[in-house]
Design a protein around this motif. Structure first.
Motif, short mmCIF file in Angstrom:
data_model
loop_
_atom_site.label_atom_id
_atom_site.label_comp_id
_atom_site.label_asym_id
_atom_site.label_seq_id
_atom_site.Cartn_x
_atom_site.Cartn_y
_atom_site.Cartn_z
N ILE A 45 6.56 3.75 -1.02
CA ILE A 45 5.11 3.69 -0.88
C ILE A 45 4.78 4.07 0.56
O ILE A 45 5.19 3.39 1.49
CB ILE A 45 4.57 2.28 -1.20
N ALA A 46 4.06 5.16 0.69
CA ALA A 46 3.74 5.66 2.02
C ALA A 46 2.30 5.33 2.39
O ALA A 46 1.45 5.18 1.51
CB ALA A 46 3.93 7.17 2.07
N GLY A 47 2.04 5.24 3.67
CA GLY A 47 0.68 5.02 4.12
C GLY A 47 0.52 3.67 4.78
O GLY A 47 1.43 2.86 4.82
N ILE A 48 -0.65 3.47 5.30
CA ILE A 48 -0.96 2.23 6.00
C ILE A 48 -1.92 1.44 5.13
O ILE A 48 -2.92 1.98 4.66
CB ILE A 48 -1.61 2.53 7.37
N TYR A 49 -1.61 0.17 4.91
CA TYR A 49 -2.46 -0.62 4.03
C TYR A 49 -3.70 -1.09 4.77
O TYR A 49 -3.66 -1.99 5.57
CB TYR A 49 -1.68 -1.81 3.47
N SER A 50 -4.79 -0.44 4.47
CA SER A 50 -6.05 -0.88 5.07
C SER A 50 -7.15 -0.82 4.03
O SER A 50 -8.28 -0.52 4.30
CB SER A 50 -6.41 0.01 6.26
N GLY A 51 -6.76 -1.06 2.77
CA GLY A 51 -7.74 -1.03 1.69
C GLY A 51 -7.27 -0.13 0.58
O GLY A 51 -6.33 0.64 0.74
N ALA A 52 -7.92 -0.21 -0.57
CA ALA A 52 -7.51 0.56 -1.74
C ALA A 52 -7.56 2.06 -1.45
O ALA A 52 -8.47 2.55 -0.80
CB ALA A 52 -8.41 0.23 -2.92
N GLY A 53 -6.56 2.77 -1.94
CA GLY A 53 -6.57 4.23 -1.82
C GLY A 53 -5.86 4.77 -0.62
O GLY A 53 -5.65 5.97 -0.50
N SER A 54 -5.43 3.91 0.31
CA SER A 54 -4.78 4.42 1.50
C SER A 54 -3.26 4.49 1.34
O SER A 54 -2.58 5.06 2.17
CB SER A 54 -5.12 3.57 2.71
N LEU A 55 -2.76 3.91 0.26
CA LEU A 55 -1.32 3.96 0.02
C LEU A 55 -1.05 5.00 -1.05
O LEU A 55 -1.83 5.19 -1.96
CB LEU A 55 -0.81 2.61 -0.46
N LYS A 56 0.08 5.68 -0.93
CA LYS A 56 0.43 6.62 -1.99
C LYS A 56 1.91 6.61 -2.28
O LYS A 56 2.73 6.26 -1.44
CB LYS A 56 -0.06 8.03 -1.67
N LEU A 57 2.17 7.03 -3.50
CA LEU A 57 3.53 7.04 -4.01
C LEU A 57 4.22 8.33 -3.56
O LEU A 57 3.65 9.41 -3.65
CB LEU A 57 3.40 6.98 -5.52
N GLN A 58 5.44 8.18 -3.05
CA GLN A 58 6.24 9.35 -2.71
C GLN A 58 7.60 9.23 -3.36
O GLN A 58 8.24 8.19 -3.26
CB GLN A 58 6.43 9.44 -1.19
N HIS A 59 8.02 10.31 -4.01
CA HIS A 59 9.35 10.29 -4.62
C HIS A 59 10.42 10.47 -3.55
O HIS A 59 10.24 11.27 -2.63
CB HIS A 59 9.46 11.40 -5.66
N ARG A 60 11.51 9.75 -3.69
CA ARG A 60 12.63 9.94 -2.76
C ARG A 60 13.17 11.36 -2.90
O ARG A 60 13.53 12.00 -1.93
CB ARG A 60 13.74 8.93 -3.04
N ARG A 61 13.30 11.83 -4.13
CA ARG A 61 13.65 13.22 -4.38
C ARG A 61 12.57 13.80 -5.26
O ARG A 61 12.23 13.22 -6.29
CB ARG A 61 15.01 13.33 -5.10
#
Ligand SMILES: [Zn+2]
Length: 85
Positions: A45-61
């Motif tokens: 999970i990438a991004g900075i948690y500062s509210g809904a929508g700021s985090l995003k899913l990143q695949h390892r591969r």
């Protein structure tokens, strides 16, 4: 944009996969394994948690058969070659 569980992923808790939001995955389940709800590939999970929508899913591969990754999605959903089970 895909609508399937975009704000959710799956985390492994006591040997079983369960759904969690990105915020939960980053806090309560920080040390747990995480996987994509669509292709079951390992994710972070990438991004900075500062509210809904700021985090995003990143695949390892990256994986071209995952509808949650529209940039590389080929149009046909397939399981991740290194899916976590
Ligand atoms: Zn995926």
């Amino acid at each position: 944009m895909p609508t399937i569980s975009q704000q959710a992923c799956e985390v492994k808790v006591d040997g079983a996969w369960q759904a969690a939001t990105f915020a939960e995955a980053r806090s309560r389940y920080m040390m747990a394994q995480k996987r994509c709800p669509a292709c079951q590939g390992q994710i972070i999970i990438a991004g900075i948690y500062s509210g809904a929508g700021s985090l995003k899913l990143q695949h390892r591969r990256s994986h071209t058969g995952c509808p949650l990754k529209p940039e590389t999605y080929t149009g046909t959903p397939t399981p991740h070659p290194q899916a976590l089970i």
